[in-house]
Scaffold this motif. Structure first.
Motif, PDB file in Angstrom:
ATOM      1  N   TRP A 180       1.106   5.704   0.761  1.00 16.43           N
ATOM      2  CA  TRP A 180       0.853   6.527   1.947  1.00 16.43           C
ATOM      3  C   TRP A 180      -0.175   7.644   1.711  1.00 16.43           C
ATOM      4  O   TRP A 180      -0.547   8.348   2.637  1.00 16.43           O
ATOM      5  CB  TRP A 180       2.126   7.180   2.439  1.00 16.43           C
ATOM      6  N   GLU A 218       5.724  13.142 -12.742  1.00 13.20           N
ATOM      7  CA  GLU A 218       4.785  13.214 -11.626  1.00 13.20           C
ATOM      8  C   GLU A 218       5.466  13.902 -10.446  1.00 13.20           C
ATOM      9  O   GLU A 218       6.515  13.455  -9.974  1.00 13.20           O
ATOM     10  CB  GLU A 218       4.321  11.822 -11.218  1.00 13.20           C
ATOM     11  N   GLU A 253       5.443   2.654   5.086  1.00 10.49           N
ATOM     12  CA  GLU A 253       6.177   2.974   6.310  1.00 10.49           C
ATOM     13  C   GLU A 253       5.788   4.360   6.831  1.00 10.49           C
ATOM     14  O   GLU A 253       5.981   4.667   7.992  1.00 10.49           O
ATOM     15  CB  GLU A 253       7.678   2.901   6.055  1.00 10.49           C
ATOM     16  N   CYS A 285      -3.302  10.195  -6.751  1.00  8.15           N
ATOM     17  CA  CYS A 285      -2.814   9.669  -8.046  1.00  8.15           C
ATOM     18  C   CYS A 285      -3.673  10.163  -9.199  1.00  8.15           C
ATOM     19  O   CYS A 285      -3.213  10.300 -10.321  1.00  8.15           O
ATOM     20  CB  CYS A 285      -2.852   8.157  -8.016  1.00  8.15           C
ATOM     21  N   MET A 308      -0.659   2.600 -10.441  1.00  8.51           N
ATOM     22  CA  MET A 308       0.605   3.318 -10.310  1.00  8.51           C
ATOM     23  C   MET A 308       0.441   4.810 -10.582  1.00  8.51           C
ATOM     24  O   MET A 308      -0.632   5.369 -10.437  1.00  8.51           O
ATOM     25  CB  MET A 308       1.635   2.653 -11.202  1.00  8.51           C
ATOM     26  N   CYS A 311       0.819  -1.233   0.000  1.00  6.75           N
ATOM     27  CA  CYS A 311       0.000   0.000   0.000  1.00  6.75           C
ATOM     28  C   CYS A 311       0.847   1.274   0.000  1.00  6.75           C
ATOM     29  O   CYS A 311       1.945   1.310   0.525  1.00  6.75           O
ATOM     30  CB  CYS A 311      -0.868   0.028   1.241  1.00  6.75           C
ATOM     31  N   THR A 323      -0.171  -0.717  -5.011  1.00  4.28           N
ATOM     32  CA  THR A 323      -0.481   0.667  -5.378  1.00  4.28           C
ATOM     33  C   THR A 323       0.698   1.534  -4.953  1.00  4.28           C
ATOM     34  O   THR A 323       1.092   1.496  -3.779  1.00  4.28           O
ATOM     35  CB  THR A 323      -1.752   1.151  -4.676  1.00  4.28           C
ATOM     36  N   GLY A 324       1.225   2.254  -5.937  1.00  5.78           N
ATOM     37  CA  GLY A 324       2.383   3.087  -5.627  1.00  5.78           C
ATOM     38  C   GLY A 324       3.023   3.612  -6.883  1.00  5.78           C
ATOM     39  O   GLY A 324       2.391   3.681  -7.945  1.00  5.78           O
ATOM     40  N   GLU A 325       4.281   3.995  -6.780  1.00  7.46           N
ATOM     41  CA  GLU A 325       4.969   4.583  -7.919  1.00  7.46           C
ATOM     42  C   GLU A 325       5.221   3.557  -9.019  1.00  7.46           C
ATOM     43  O   GLU A 325       5.422   2.373  -8.735  1.00  7.46           O
ATOM     44  CB  GLU A 325       6.303   5.189  -7.466  1.00  7.46           C
ATOM     45  N   LYS A 362       1.089  -4.980   3.661  1.00  5.98           N
ATOM     46  CA  LYS A 362       2.262  -4.205   4.048  1.00  5.98           C
ATOM     47  C   LYS A 362       1.940  -2.725   3.820  1.00  5.98           C
ATOM     48  O   LYS A 362       2.006  -2.245   2.688  1.00  5.98           O
ATOM     49  CB  LYS A 362       3.475  -4.622   3.190  1.00  5.98           C
ATOM     50  N   THR A 405       8.335   1.492  -8.705  1.00  4.96           N
ATOM     51  CA  THR A 405       8.214   0.431  -7.688  1.00  4.96           C
ATOM     52  C   THR A 405       7.396  -0.725  -8.252  1.00  4.96           C
ATOM     53  O   THR A 405       7.721  -1.898  -8.056  1.00  4.96           O
ATOM     54  CB  THR A 405       7.552   0.985  -6.422  1.00  4.96           C
TER      55      THR A 405
HETATM   56  N1  LIG Z   1      -2.995   4.367  -9.459  1.00  4.97           N
HETATM   57  C1  LIG Z   1      -3.456   4.482  -8.218  1.00  4.97           C
HETATM   58  O1  LIG Z   1      -4.584   4.074  -7.890  1.00  4.97           O
HETATM   59  C2  LIG Z   1      -2.577   5.104  -7.170  1.00  4.97           C
HETATM   60  C3  LIG Z   1      -3.161   5.396  -5.928  1.00  4.97           C
HETATM   61  C4  LIG Z   1      -2.358   6.001  -4.951  1.00  4.97           C
HETATM   62  C5  LIG Z   1      -1.018   6.293  -5.191  1.00  4.97           C
HETATM   63  N2  LIG Z   1      -0.504   5.992  -6.406  1.00  4.97           N
HETATM   64  C6  LIG Z   1       0.897   6.325  -6.676  1.00  4.97           C
HETATM   65  O2  LIG Z   1       1.700   5.994  -5.526  1.00  4.97           O
HETATM   66  C7  LIG Z   1       2.795   6.897  -5.434  1.00  4.97           C
HETATM   67  C8  LIG Z   1       2.869   7.468  -4.034  1.00  4.97           C
HETATM   68  O3  LIG Z   1       2.855   6.403  -3.097  1.00  4.97           O
HETATM   69  P1  LIG Z   1       4.231   5.871  -2.456  1.00  4.97           P
HETATM   70  O4  LIG Z   1       5.249   6.952  -2.437  1.00  4.97           O
HETATM   71  O5  LIG Z   1       3.899   5.158  -1.196  1.00  4.97           O
HETATM   72  O6  LIG Z   1       4.699   4.787  -3.534  1.00  4.97           O
HETATM   73  P2  LIG Z   1       5.997   3.861  -3.401  1.00  4.97           P
HETATM   74  O7  LIG Z   1       6.069   3.128  -4.663  1.00  4.97           O
HETATM   75  O8  LIG Z   1       7.180   4.618  -2.928  1.00  4.97           O
HETATM   76  O9  LIG Z   1       5.638   2.831  -2.197  1.00  4.97           O
HETATM   77  C9  LIG Z   1       4.435   2.119  -2.206  1.00  4.97           C
HETATM   78  C10 LIG Z   1       4.588   0.911  -1.305  1.00  4.97           C
HETATM   79  O10 LIG Z   1       5.522   0.022  -1.893  1.00  4.97           O
HETATM   80  C11 LIG Z   1       6.466  -0.395  -0.920  1.00  4.97           C
HETATM   81  N3  LIG Z   1       7.680  -0.760  -1.635  1.00  4.97           N
HETATM   82  C12 LIG Z   1       8.636   0.076  -2.102  1.00  4.97           C
HETATM   83  N4  LIG Z   1       9.588  -0.630  -2.755  1.00  4.97           N
HETATM   84  C13 LIG Z   1       9.223  -1.942  -2.697  1.00  4.97           C
HETATM   85  C14 LIG Z   1       9.781  -3.175  -3.153  1.00  4.97           C
HETATM   86  N5  LIG Z   1      10.938  -3.212  -3.827  1.00  4.97           N
HETATM   87  N6  LIG Z   1       9.136  -4.330  -2.891  1.00  4.97           N
HETATM   88  C15 LIG Z   1       7.958  -4.327  -2.206  1.00  4.97           C
HETATM   89  N7  LIG Z   1       7.375  -3.197  -1.726  1.00  4.97           N
HETATM   90  C16 LIG Z   1       8.003  -2.030  -1.977  1.00  4.97           C
HETATM   91  C17 LIG Z   1       6.562   0.785  -0.006  1.00  4.97           C
HETATM   92  O11 LIG Z   1       7.103   0.417   1.251  1.00  4.97           O
HETATM   93  C18 LIG Z   1       5.111   1.219   0.081  1.00  4.97           C
HETATM   94  O12 LIG Z   1       4.435   0.439   1.044  1.00  4.97           O
HETATM   95  C19 LIG Z   1       2.535   7.963  -6.489  1.00  4.97           C
HETATM   96  O13 LIG Z   1       3.299   7.681  -7.643  1.00  4.97           O
HETATM   97  C20 LIG Z   1       1.056   7.806  -6.830  1.00  4.97           C
HETATM   98  O14 LIG Z   1       0.756   8.228  -8.138  1.00  4.97           O
HETATM   99  C21 LIG Z   1      -1.243   5.406  -7.405  1.00  4.97           C
END
Ligand SMILES: NC(=O)c1ccc[n+]([C@@H]2O[C@H](COP(=O)([O-])OP(=O)(O)OC[C@H]3O[C@@H](n4cnc5c(N)ncnc54)[C@H](O)[C@@H]3O)[C@@H](O)[C@H]2O)c1
Ligand SMILES: O=C/C=C/C=C(\O)C(=O)O
Length: 484
Positions: free
Chosen positions: A152, A388, A179, A286, A253, A150, A229-231, A176, A234
């Motif tokens: 943040w 972004e 952090e 996002c 993403m 997930c 969900t994240g970058e 997970k 990642t």
């Molecule tokens: N498309 C969507 O629905 C959506 C929704 C919310 C956020 N986002 C995107 O998320 C980003 C912001 O969130 P963020 O900074 O937490 O993203 P991030 O990618 O930095 O981290 C997301 C999660 O991934 C975990 N992580 C990081 N590296 C990893 C690895 N190698 N293996 C397993 N887990 C790992 C992190 O600890 C965190 O829990 C922005 O880019 C935003 O656009 C997308």
């Protein structure tokens, strides 16, 4: 200061490794988080596996539905606890979290309770050479243990957007959380116990990504599927990890979302909607807008109105009902956003408003505060228009023709969301149909029907979740052919 524990097999689990959680409001220490190591992740996966073969795995759909609805009611019953925890972790205004984050935490369980109790599967009757025929019917079965990674920005909303369908489909989860935002995931563990969710169905392990709990979950051979969900970068790393063992991934993403404002729009609605899509959650959404294209006849008027709106936003504590803009999530993210602010100035942008760090009262001076910022005067090739930033900022540019703005809006490796503002219905449908994104809003933004497909195109995501679409990822579909 509180301790935030892992939640494994129905127990709150302490470890000997900790990391600090500071609130971005004033950078004060608010929690000590117990970091899960490989042993805790192994225990969580084992508990999730065991639960599949225990009472949870034997439950009828109706019994699962009752439990999911009980979880939703449990979140609503402890609404203030979730609100307090989410706002402490993120610094977001209570006025925002009480209308979006926490209500959606409950809604994400209810929608999938509704979906799973009424979703049909296919049946085909077939002719056979012997004239006796055969019957084909399909069944959905859980995929097994799902790893949930997930972000943040909307911690409870985005975690439950994955846990809701996963559990509705009979899976178990190892979550997970980011952090940066540990509290509401562990708090949900309390609700799971309160409603009698069988042990091991819902597990939470805290930690970071690489070489920490995140990677331990995604690389664990006992995890059958990974939803992230994240970058984007990642997501690519996680996809590579999931390839080991050929595990399916669902990836939500990054984005660099455009808003397209035609001269025939309802001006006040377009301003209200674009103010939200640029500045809501301090720009950390996002689906948010970082590129605004405005048809030239109303460009100056639109820029002025956005400037006025941005300068009317009050920066403050979550609990202040007047707060319109909270801080960013962390000092690290603040440094990233401020580096883009500096770069825009170096590139010759016109800073319509903002562009730096605000003067905050002494007690907030250590927080992750930035000014709401608007630019004009940069072209589509600038990093400000392409990368972004994930902050309360947007580049506003004029356009002259419909085909021009469609081409420019699509000129990105992302493809998550777009908002279009026009009172010309034919144009709305025509333009929306040509936008390369998973989600297009017309005369609205972030208006969500949870039955609809949600997800990104291009580098914004893989897969669609929402309503019945979530079943494709959270179930295995089996065909059974009966020879008559
Ligand atoms: N498309 C969507 O629905 C959506 C929704 C919310 C956020 N986002 C995107 O998320 C980003 C912001 O969130 P963020 O900074 O937490 O993203 P991030 O990618 O930095 O981290 C997301 C999660 O991934 C975990 N992580 C990081 N590296 C990893 C690895 N190698 N293996 C397993 N887990 C790992 C992190 O600890 C965190 O829990 C922005 O880019 C935003 O656009 C997308
Ligand atoms: O920051 C991104 C917001 C995502 C929102 C959803 O996934 C949703 O509304 O279901």
């Amino acid at each position: 200061m509180k301790d935030v524990h892992n939640f494994i097999n129905g127990e709150f689990v302490a470890t000997e490794r900790f990391f600090d959680k500071r609130t971005p409001v004033d950078n004060s220490l608010i929690a000590r988080v117990h970091e899960a190591g490989k042993a805790e992740v192994d225990a969580a996966v084992a508990a999730a596996r065991a639960a599949l073969h225990g009472p949870w795995g034997r439950m009828t759909v109706a019994e699962r539905v009752d439990l999911l609805n009980a979880v939703a009611d449990g979140i609503n019953r402890r609404f203030d606890d979730f609100l307090q925890a989410e706002c402490a972790d993120t610094g977001k205004p209570r006025s925002l979290a009480s209308h979006i984050d926490i209500p959606r935490g409950a809604a994400n369980f209810k929608i999938f309770a509704d979906v799973i109790k009424s979703v049909p599967t296919e049946f085909f009757e077939m002719a056979t050479p012997d004239g006796l025929g055969a019957l084909n019917y399909s069944l959905r079965r859980p995929v097994g243990v799902v790893g949930v990674i997930c972000p943040w920005n909307l911690p409870l909303l985005l975690m439950t957007w994955k846990v809701g369908p996963a559990l509705a489909c009979g899976n178990t989860v190892v979550v997970k959380p980011s952090e940066e935002t540990p509290q509401t995931a562990t708090l949900l563990g309390e609700v799971m116990n309160e409603v009698g969710m069988p042990k091991g169905v819902y597990n939470v392990v805290h930690g970071f990504g690489p070489d920490s709990a995140g990677e331990f979950v995604t690389s664990h051979p006992g995890v059958n599927a990974i939803t992230f969900t994240g970058e984007t970068r990642t997501g690519s790393v996680i996809m590579k990890t999931a390839a080991e063992g050929a595990r399916p991934v669902s990836l939500e993403m990054g984005g660099k979302n455009p808003a397209i404002v035609f001269a025939d729009c309802d001006f006040d609605k377009a301003i209200e909607g674009t103010m939200r899509s640029v500045f809501a959650n301090c720009g950390q959404v996002c689906l948010g807008t970082e590129r605004v294209y405005v048809e030239r006849p109303i460009f100056e008027r639109f820029v002025e109105a956005m400037k006025k709106g941005a300068e009317g936003l009050r920066l403050g504590r979550p609990e202040d009902p007047q707060t319109g803009l909270g801080p960013l999530i962390s000092q690290e993210h603040r440094d990233k956003v401020l580096s883009y602010y500096a770069r825009a100035t170096e590139l010759g942008a016109t800073v319509v408003t903002g562009g730096g760090a605000p003067d905050m009262p002494a007690e907030l001076a250590e927080g992750a505060w930035v000014q709401p910022t608007l630019w004009t005067g940069l072209d589509d090739s600038s990093p400000i228009a392409r990368e972004e930033i994930f902050g309360p900022c947007a580049l506003i540019q004029p356009f002259d023709a419909e085909d021009e703005v469609i081409r420019r809006a699509n000129d990105t490796e992302y493809g998550l969301a777009c908002s279009i503002w026009t009172e010309n219905l034919a144009r709305a449908h025509r333009v929306a149909g040509q936008i390369e994104a998973g989600l297009v809003w017309v005369n609205s933004w972030f208006l969500r029907d949870l039955r609809t497909p949600f997800g990104g195109a291009k580098q914004s995501g893989i897969g669609r979740e929402g309503g019945v679409h979530s079943l494709e990822f959270y179930t295995e579909l089996k065909n059974i052919c009966i020879k008559l």
